[in-house]
Design a protein around this motif. Structure first.
Motif, PDB file in Angstrom:
ATOM      1  N   ALA A   1      38.157  47.333  38.191  1.00 30.16           N
ATOM      2  CA  ALA A   1      39.478  47.721  38.702  1.00 30.16           C
ATOM      3  C   ALA A   1      40.415  46.523  38.797  1.00 30.16           C
ATOM      4  CB  ALA A   1      39.328  48.406  40.062  1.00 30.16           C
ATOM      5  N   TRP A   2      40.272  45.583  37.889  1.00 33.63           N
ATOM      6  CA  TRP A   2      41.087  44.369  37.902  1.00 33.63           C
ATOM      7  C   TRP A   2      42.581  44.671  37.948  1.00 33.63           C
ATOM      8  CZ3 TRP A   2      44.670  42.563  34.312  1.00 33.63           C
ATOM      9  CH2 TRP A   2      45.098  41.235  34.480  1.00 33.63           C
ATOM     10  N   THR A   3      43.009  45.708  37.252  1.00 34.56           N
ATOM     11  CA  THR A   3      44.446  45.985  37.147  1.00 34.56           C
ATOM     12  C   THR A   3      45.080  46.364  38.481  1.00 34.56           C
ATOM     13  OG1 THR A   3      44.041  48.297  36.562  1.00 34.56           O
ATOM     14  CG2 THR A   3      44.277  46.722  34.738  1.00 34.56           C
ATOM     15  N   THR A   4      44.284  46.788  39.471  1.00 34.92           N
ATOM     16  CA  THR A   4      44.861  47.183  40.763  1.00 34.92           C
ATOM     17  C   THR A   4      44.499  46.221  41.887  1.00 34.92           C
ATOM     18  OG1 THR A   4      43.004  48.689  41.183  1.00 34.92           O
ATOM     19  CG2 THR A   4      44.972  49.624  40.170  1.00 34.92           C
ATOM     20  N   GLU A   5      44.071  45.015  41.530  1.00 37.75           N
ATOM     21  CA  GLU A   5      43.719  44.034  42.551  1.00 37.75           C
ATOM     22  C   GLU A   5      44.928  43.514  43.329  1.00 37.75           C
ATOM     23  OE1 GLU A   5      39.557  42.011  41.003  1.00 37.75           O
ATOM     24  OE2 GLU A   5      41.449  41.013  40.529  1.00 37.75           O
ATOM     25  N   GLY A   6      46.116  43.856  42.899  1.00 38.33           N
ATOM     26  CA  GLY A   6      47.314  43.447  43.626  1.00 38.33           C
ATOM     27  C   GLY A   6      47.514  44.193  44.927  1.00 38.33           C
ATOM     28  N   TRP A   7      46.731  45.260  45.157  1.00 39.88           N
ATOM     29  CA  TRP A   7      46.821  46.029  46.394  1.00 39.88           C
ATOM     30  C   TRP A   7      45.560  45.816  47.232  1.00 39.88           C
ATOM     31  CZ3 TRP A   7      48.686  48.380  41.851  1.00 39.88           C
ATOM     32  CH2 TRP A   7      50.044  48.772  41.876  1.00 39.88           C
ATOM     33  N   ALA A   8      45.717  45.786  48.546  1.00 41.30           N
ATOM     34  CA  ALA A   8      44.574  45.631  49.442  1.00 41.30           C
ATOM     35  C   ALA A   8      43.603  46.802  49.273  1.00 41.30           C
ATOM     36  CB  ALA A   8      45.052  45.562  50.894  1.00 41.30           C
ATOM     37  N   GLY A   9      42.316  46.490  49.428  1.00 40.63           N
ATOM     38  CA  GLY A   9      41.294  47.536  49.363  1.00 40.63           C
ATOM     39  C   GLY A   9      40.568  47.609  48.050  1.00 40.63           C
TER      40      GLY A   9
END
Length: 243
Positions: free
Chosen positions: A69-77
């Protein structure tokens, strides 16, 4: 169907003797906007995999809850595995199943970033003589076009939108907070898909599309359609490999 999560070794041994195949859901732990839980992809993959295992009398394995899920690492959790870790995890599970005498493995992928690692694991297992069919919600786009009222944020792009929210309302309604559901239609950069890019670079809420028209009825129709097409493909695959 045998659910391995609640089965004993004797239950599994007896099921293997019947010549069954295993069904492995692969999900992710990642953000899905303010209205859906981090485990959305895992819940959906498990729900679809259960329907498939019921339809083919398979061995339903506990889900791989983490994915790439690297592409959504900009969000917490969001917690992401490396592609190599995910690939080796699927391979290790497949080799364990082969050692036990299971005839083949069907993976049910609930997250886009998992596709390449699962495909590479399937290739390695196939070369070792273990048949693997890797499914990515077949007929998803056609079903979404038929059943949904909102437009997708991008071609074939469904994330925290009406599609996923509907499926979660069908599978785990208690986890959905529709009072928080809000749309976002970000402008995709011209180079999206051609270079590594985190989604938070051009999206603020984590939602891609409009989740507000979602319903459990639409979600159930999506799940039923995906499962039906999956079972058709499984029948072809089993016939090809004599399993």
């Amino acid at each position: 169907m045998l659910d391995a999560a609640g089965a004993s070794w004797e239950d599994v041994s007896a099921a293997i003797a019947r010549g069954l195949v295993a069904v492995l859901p692969v999900g992710a732990v990642e953000q899905h906007g303010a209205h859906l839980p981090l485990l959305t992809d895992t819940v959906m993959a498990t729900g679809v995999a259960r329907r498939i295992a019921e339809g083919c009398d398979g061995l339903l394995l506990p889900a791989l809850a983490y994915g790439d899920a690297w592409t959504t690492e900009g969000w917490a959790g969001t917690l992401s595995l490396s592609p190599e870790t995910l690939r080796r995890s699927v391979e290790d599970i497949g080799r364990g199943l082969m050692r036990m005498g299971v005839r083949g493995l069907v993976t049910v992928n609930g997250h886009f970033g998992n596709r390449e690692p699962i495909s590479l694991a399937a290739r390695a297992l196939s070369e070792a003589g273990f048949p693997v069919l890797h499914l990515d919600y077949p007929r998803l786009e056609a079903l979404a076009a038929e059943l949904m009222d909102s437009k997708p944020a991008g071609p074939g792009f469904y994330h925290a939108d009406e599609v996923e929210t509907s499926m979660m309302l069908a599978l785990a309604p208690e986890s959905v907070r529709m009072d928080r559901a809000q749309p976002e239609y970000p402008e995709f950069p011209e180079l999206f898909g051609s270079e590594p890019m985190k989604l938070s670079a051009f999206n603020t809420s984590g939602v891609f599309g409009d989740p507000r028209p979602a319903s459990a009825e639409k979600g159930e129709a999506m799940i039923a359609g995906i499962a039906a097409e999956s079972l058709r493909l499984i029948s072809l695959w089993r016939g090809k490999h004599g399993i």
